[in-house]
Design a protein around this motif. Structure first.
Motif, PDB file in Angstrom:
ATOM      1  N   PRO A 167      -1.287  45.732 -23.355  1.00  0.00           N
ATOM      2  CA  PRO A 167      -0.678  46.856 -24.063  1.00  0.00           C
ATOM      3  C   PRO A 167       0.825  46.889 -23.799  1.00  0.00           C
ATOM      4  O   PRO A 167       1.272  46.583 -22.707  1.00  0.00           O
ATOM      5  N   SER A 168       1.592  47.226 -24.813  1.00  0.00           N
ATOM      6  CA  SER A 168       3.035  47.352 -24.647  1.00  0.00           C
ATOM      7  C   SER A 168       3.330  48.578 -23.790  1.00  0.00           C
ATOM      8  O   SER A 168       2.697  49.610 -23.950  1.00  0.00           O
TER       9      SER A 168
ATOM     10  N   ASP B  11      -1.092  52.945 -28.203  1.00  0.00           N
ATOM     11  CA  ASP B  11      -1.982  52.028 -28.904  1.00  0.00           C
ATOM     12  C   ASP B  11      -1.344  50.675 -29.194  1.00  0.00           C
ATOM     13  O   ASP B  11      -1.905  49.873 -29.921  1.00  0.00           O
ATOM     14  N   GLY B  12      -0.180  50.408 -28.656  1.00  0.00           N
ATOM     15  CA  GLY B  12       0.520  49.159 -28.942  1.00  0.00           C
ATOM     16  C   GLY B  12      -0.063  47.979 -28.182  1.00  0.00           C
ATOM     17  O   GLY B  12      -0.784  48.135 -27.201  1.00  0.00           O
TER      18      GLY B  12
ATOM     19  N   GLN C 104       5.193  42.088 -30.173  1.00  0.00           N
ATOM     20  CA  GLN C 104       4.745  43.465 -29.942  1.00  0.00           C
ATOM     21  C   GLN C 104       4.272  44.058 -31.257  1.00  0.00           C
ATOM     22  O   GLN C 104       4.838  43.774 -32.318  1.00  0.00           O
ATOM     23  N   GLN C 105       3.258  44.881 -31.162  1.00  0.00           N
ATOM     24  CA  GLN C 105       2.723  45.595 -32.318  1.00  0.00           C
ATOM     25  C   GLN C 105       2.457  47.032 -31.898  1.00  0.00           C
ATOM     26  O   GLN C 105       1.982  47.273 -30.796  1.00  0.00           O
ATOM     27  N   ALA C 106       2.789  47.983 -32.769  1.00  0.00           N
ATOM     28  CA  ALA C 106       2.560  49.391 -32.442  1.00  0.00           C
ATOM     29  C   ALA C 106       2.387  50.196 -33.720  1.00  0.00           C
ATOM     30  O   ALA C 106       3.006  49.899 -34.737  1.00  0.00           O
ATOM     31  N   PRO C 107       1.544  51.238 -33.660  1.00  0.00           N
ATOM     32  CA  PRO C 107       1.414  52.120 -34.818  1.00  0.00           C
ATOM     33  C   PRO C 107       2.636  53.033 -34.931  1.00  0.00           C
ATOM     34  O   PRO C 107       3.158  53.510 -33.932  1.00  0.00           O
ATOM     35  N   THR C 108       3.123  53.205 -36.155  1.00  0.00           N
ATOM     36  CA  THR C 108       4.241  54.089 -36.444  1.00  0.00           C
ATOM     37  C   THR C 108       3.908  54.819 -37.730  1.00  0.00           C
ATOM     38  O   THR C 108       3.744  54.172 -38.768  1.00  0.00           O
ATOM     39  N   PHE C 109       3.814  56.141 -37.671  1.00  0.00           N
ATOM     40  CA  PHE C 109       3.366  56.938 -38.811  1.00  0.00           C
ATOM     41  C   PHE C 109       2.011  56.383 -39.254  1.00  0.00           C
ATOM     42  O   PHE C 109       1.163  56.149 -38.434  1.00  0.00           O
TER      43      PHE C 109
END
Length: 91
Positions: free
Chosen positions: A16-17, A22-23, A44-49
């Motif tokens: 996880p970031s 949830d990244g 890196q991946q992360a939810p945004t809106f």
């Protein structure tokens, strides 16, 4: 190896970031016919809106691991504001 001669090395690590909830993130090394190697990469991946945003940084000769990691973190941090601006323009 893909058609460009790029292959991820098997010792890449995923986690996880930091601070992202949830990244996800991954770091490792890759080699290519074009660039040689091994070279560092970070993802890196992360939810945004309602979207999921991802950033990848691939190193090359003369680039340090810290430099690539810092650029990926900076890009991931800048994306929410840019995405919010783009969404507001459409509304």
């Amino acid at each position: 190896m893909d058609e460009h001669g790029t292959a991820q090395r098997p010792h890449a690590s995923s986690s996880p970031s930091p601070g992202s909830g949830d990244g996800l993130g991954e770091v490792g090394e890759y080699r290519s016919f074009e660039l040689g190697g091994p070279h560092h990469y970070a993802w890196q991946q992360a939810p945004t809106f309602q979207f999921t945003v991802a950033v990848t940084g691939e190193g090359a000769k003369g680039r340090t691991r810290d430099e690539i990691d810092d650029l990926v973190v900076q890009a991931q941090a800048a994306l929410p504001a840019r995405l919010e601006s783009a969404v507001e323009k459409q509304n």
